[in-house]
Motif scaffolding. Structure first.
Motif, short mmCIF file in Angstrom:
data_model
loop_
_atom_site.label_atom_id
_atom_site.label_comp_id
_atom_site.label_asym_id
_atom_site.label_seq_id
_atom_site.Cartn_x
_atom_site.Cartn_y
_atom_site.Cartn_z
N VAL A 203 -8.79 7.55 -11.27
CA VAL A 203 -8.24 8.79 -11.03
C VAL A 203 -8.17 9.24 -12.36
CG1 VAL A 203 -6.20 10.14 -10.21
CG2 VAL A 203 -6.88 7.95 -9.22
N VAL A 204 -8.87 10.38 -12.64
CA VAL A 204 -8.96 11.01 -13.98
C VAL A 204 -7.90 12.07 -14.03
CG1 VAL A 204 -10.45 12.35 -15.62
CG2 VAL A 204 -11.43 10.53 -14.07
N HIS A 205 -6.76 12.03 -14.79
CA HIS A 205 -5.87 13.05 -14.90
C HIS A 205 -6.38 14.10 -15.73
CE1 HIS A 205 -1.04 12.96 -14.99
NE2 HIS A 205 -1.68 13.99 -14.38
N VAL B 105 0.68 -1.10 0.16
CA VAL B 105 0.02 -0.06 0.08
C VAL B 105 0.80 1.43 -0.09
CG1 VAL B 105 -2.07 -1.16 1.06
CG2 VAL B 105 -0.29 -0.02 2.49
N SER B 106 2.09 1.13 0.47
CA SER B 106 2.88 2.41 0.53
C SER B 106 3.49 2.73 -1.01
CB SER B 106 3.98 2.13 1.61
OG SER B 106 4.75 1.18 0.99
N ASN B 107 3.45 1.81 -1.99
CA ASN B 107 4.09 2.16 -3.23
C ASN B 107 3.23 3.25 -3.97
OD1 ASN B 107 6.09 0.14 -2.61
ND2 ASN B 107 5.07 -1.28 -3.66
N PRO B 108 3.82 4.30 -4.63
CA PRO B 108 2.81 5.12 -5.28
C PRO B 108 2.44 4.49 -6.57
CG PRO B 108 5.08 5.72 -5.38
CD PRO B 108 4.98 4.69 -4.45
N VAL B 109 1.24 5.05 -6.93
CA VAL B 109 0.72 4.53 -8.31
C VAL B 109 0.91 5.39 -9.46
CG1 VAL B 109 -1.33 3.95 -9.54
CG2 VAL B 109 -1.19 3.32 -7.33
N GLN B 110 1.59 5.07 -10.41
CA GLN B 110 1.86 6.18 -11.56
C GLN B 110 0.70 6.34 -12.17
OE1 GLN B 110 5.09 7.80 -11.73
NE2 GLN B 110 5.67 6.38 -9.73
N LEU B 111 0.66 7.85 -12.67
CA LEU B 111 -0.63 8.07 -13.14
C LEU B 111 -0.49 8.16 -14.57
CD1 LEU B 111 -1.95 11.22 -11.12
CD2 LEU B 111 -2.78 8.89 -11.06
N LEU B 112 -1.56 7.82 -15.48
CA LEU B 112 -1.43 7.92 -16.90
C LEU B 112 -2.02 8.88 -17.42
CD1 LEU B 112 -3.00 4.09 -17.49
CD2 LEU B 112 -0.46 4.89 -17.26
N MET B 113 -1.96 9.23 -18.93
CA MET B 113 -2.21 10.33 -19.55
C MET B 113 -3.93 10.65 -19.27
SD MET B 113 -1.48 12.59 -21.49
CE MET B 113 -1.94 13.96 -22.89
N GLY B 114 -4.70 9.66 -19.18
CA GLY B 114 -6.11 9.86 -18.91
C GLY B 114 -6.65 9.39 -17.72
N ASN B 115 -7.11 8.13 -17.87
CA ASN B 115 -7.51 7.30 -16.50
C ASN B 115 -6.74 6.57 -16.03
OD1 ASN B 115 -9.99 8.96 -17.16
ND2 ASN B 115 -11.03 7.13 -17.82
N THR B 116 -6.37 6.30 -14.55
CA THR B 116 -5.51 5.29 -13.93
C THR B 116 -6.40 4.55 -13.01
OG1 THR B 116 -3.66 6.83 -14.16
CG2 THR B 116 -3.65 5.12 -12.54
N LYS B 117 -6.37 3.15 -13.10
CA LYS B 117 -7.23 2.33 -12.32
C LYS B 117 -6.14 1.92 -11.11
CE LYS B 117 -8.16 -1.60 -14.00
NZ LYS B 117 -8.67 -2.48 -14.71
N VAL B 118 -6.94 2.35 -9.78
CA VAL B 118 -6.38 2.06 -8.38
C VAL B 118 -7.30 0.97 -7.91
CG1 VAL B 118 -5.24 2.83 -6.23
CG2 VAL B 118 -5.18 4.32 -8.23
N GLU B 119 -6.73 -0.20 -7.72
CA GLU B 119 -7.54 -1.41 -7.09
C GLU B 119 -7.02 -1.80 -5.66
OE1 GLU B 119 -9.36 -3.69 -10.80
OE2 GLU B 119 -7.71 -4.35 -9.92
N VAL B 120 -7.83 -1.56 -4.71
CA VAL B 120 -7.39 -1.65 -3.09
C VAL B 120 -8.17 -2.95 -2.98
CG1 VAL B 120 -7.47 -0.93 -0.92
CG2 VAL B 120 -7.25 0.68 -2.83
N ASN B 121 -7.29 -4.32 -2.71
CA ASN B 121 -7.79 -5.41 -2.44
C ASN B 121 -7.76 -5.76 -1.02
OD1 ASN B 121 -8.42 -8.14 -2.36
ND2 ASN B 121 -7.59 -8.44 -4.38
N VAL B 122 -8.62 -5.79 -0.10
CA VAL B 122 -8.81 -6.20 1.14
C VAL B 122 -9.11 -7.71 1.40
CG1 VAL B 122 -10.98 -5.20 1.67
CG2 VAL B 122 -9.51 -5.43 3.46
N THR B 123 -8.43 -8.17 2.33
CA THR B 123 -8.58 -9.84 2.56
C THR B 123 -9.19 -9.80 4.07
OG1 THR B 123 -6.79 -10.48 1.19
CG2 THR B 123 -7.67 -12.16 2.59
N SER B 124 -10.24 -10.58 4.19
CA SER B 124 -10.82 -10.94 5.60
C SER B 124 -9.86 -11.28 6.65
CB SER B 124 -11.90 -11.64 5.55
OG SER B 124 -11.46 -13.04 5.04
N ALA B 125 -10.05 -11.26 7.84
CA ALA B 125 -9.14 -11.43 9.02
C ALA B 125 -8.92 -13.01 8.85
CB ALA B 125 -10.00 -11.23 10.24
N ASN B 126 -9.64 -13.90 8.41
CA ASN B 126 -9.32 -15.56 8.67
C ASN B 126 -8.96 -15.67 7.17
OD1 ASN B 126 -11.52 -15.55 6.78
ND2 ASN B 126 -13.04 -16.68 8.08
N GLY B 127 -8.66 -14.65 6.29
CA GLY B 127 -8.10 -15.19 4.87
C GLY B 127 -8.79 -15.73 3.81
N THR B 128 -10.18 -15.98 3.99
CA THR B 128 -10.97 -16.79 3.09
C THR B 128 -11.69 -15.77 2.24
OG1 THR B 128 -12.89 -16.42 4.74
CG2 THR B 128 -11.18 -18.42 4.90
#
Length: 378
Positions: free
Chosen positions: A184-186, A152-175
């Motif tokens: 992100v609209v540049h 999560v600490s890594n920056p996401v490089q922006l594209l010329m138009g739209n950039t897709k940022v996907e945050v994937n969260v996993t449950s506490a038990n991993g299932t």
């Protein structure tokens, strides 16, 4: 005497949504599976006012069970006026993958505002911004989170138009897992972009307007991928709903964002937008926004006409010089047919010309009346 508002309300663990305001009485918060109780820290704003948590037997803590727990804080003013603040505390199960918060580190506002049950967002980044960092918050420390497949600490490089940022969260038990997606609209560059190499121009220019792609999309199912700038193709096909190249009718969900093309385009070499003002620099497209911020050839916000007309290139192309570059000669000559016409209609005599015109009109009317129709000629 009848003031039954709270001036402070904190419930821990968790964060109130929306943030506390005395006039707002309904709140929500989310806690992880390890939370056994919620503790209320409140302060009435009126002198002599007091509060209690209904059903807590005088305690400031409420035990939490899995699911939704309703916490009711009742405030009593000095004169006996009552007011209730209600907090719905949701305790997640070990298999529930939800975020309790999400924002962009650069303070770009999300649209819509974050809610744990909403998974799609957009935000707009200025042209000089080259990357963003997503900041997700989890209600349980045992949950795992990654952004675009990395830390999560890594920056996401922006594209010329739209950039897709996907945050994937996993449950506490991993299932179980859940994806929160931010587009992100540049902001679009207000200046024309010129590629340094013809091969890049052929690959990265929209075939309709011959300018660099902005938010490139391909037509779903098209042969060899017919790619256009999104706003251009949507405007062009708003009525026909057909592929502008082969006129194939669009399918449902007919356009596909071309993120990979946009990513390659950011590495292409381009000239500074102010090359026409003398900037000699060439750079990767991804560096253009930063360069423009500090380019010494950038025109001022309020441009003086002399800043343009006084430049050497303007004087060379458009300036007035004592000696003309090309000799210009003019001649006036009356052609034979013009001479004959003037001779037939009495030359330049205005009275005779007027008389001839009246005679022509009379002749015309006579001819029209003989044919059975009459046109009123002024």
């Amino acid at each position: 005497m009848d003031d039954c508002d709270l001036k402070k309300l904190v419930v821990s663990p968790g964060t109130l949504e929306p943030p506390f305001q005395p006039k707002i009485t309904q709140y929500k918060l989310t806690v992880g599976v390890e939370a056994l109780k919620a503790t209320v820290n409140a302060m009435p704003s009126g002198n002599g006012a007091s509060y209690q948590i209904l059903g807590a037997a005088g305690s400031k803590s409420v035990p939490l069970k899995e699911g939704v727990n309703k916490i009711i804080i009742e405030v009593a003013a000095e004169d006996g006026t009552l007011k209730q603040y209600i907090v719905e505390a949701t305790k997640l199960t070990a298999s529930t993958p939800l975020l309790s918060g999400l924002k962009i580190a650069e303070n770009l506002p999300l649209d819509p505002a974050f809610s744990m049950s909403v998974y799609e967002y957009t935000c707009t980044a200025p042209i000089h911004m080259t990357s963003v960092i997503a900041q997700p918050t989890v209600p349980d420390n045992n949950m795992a989170v990654i952004v675009n497949g990395s830390d999560v600490s890594n920056p996401v490089q922006l594209l010329m138009g739209n950039t897709k940022v996907e945050v994937n969260v996993t449950s506490a038990n991993g299932t179980q897992s859940q994806i929160y997606r931010i587009i992100v609209v540049h902001a679009r560059f207000p200046w024309s972009i010129t590629f340094a190499h013809p091969s890049d121009a052929a690959e990265f220019e929209c075939p309709i307007i011959l300018k660099a792609f902005y938010q490139p999309v391909s037509i779903k199912g098209s042969d060899h991928k017919h790619i256009f700038s999104e706003s251009v193709v949507k405007f062009l096909t708003r009525k026909t709903m057909c592929d502008p190249i082969d006129e194939t009718p669009f399918a449902q969900d007919w356009y596909v964002p071309e993120y990979e093309l946009d990513r390659r385009m950011m590495d292409a070499t381009i000239y500074c937008c102010f090359k026409y003002r003398g900037c000699p620099n060439a750079m990767a497209l991804s560096e253009l926004g930063t360069h423009i911020q500090q380019c010494s050839f950038r025109p001022p916000a309020e441009l003086d006409a002399k800043d343009v007309t006084g430049t050497s290139w303007y004087q060379t192309e458009f300036g007035l010089t004592p000696k003309l570059k090309h000799a210009i000669k003019h001649s006036v000559e009356a052609r034979n047919w013009e001479k004959n016409l003037r001779d037939q209609v009495h030359g330049d005599n205005a009275a005779m010309l007027s008389s001839d015109a009246e005679n022509f009109i009379k002749t015309y009317r006579a001819m029209v009346s003989k044919s059975g129709t009459f046109c009123d000629v002024p």
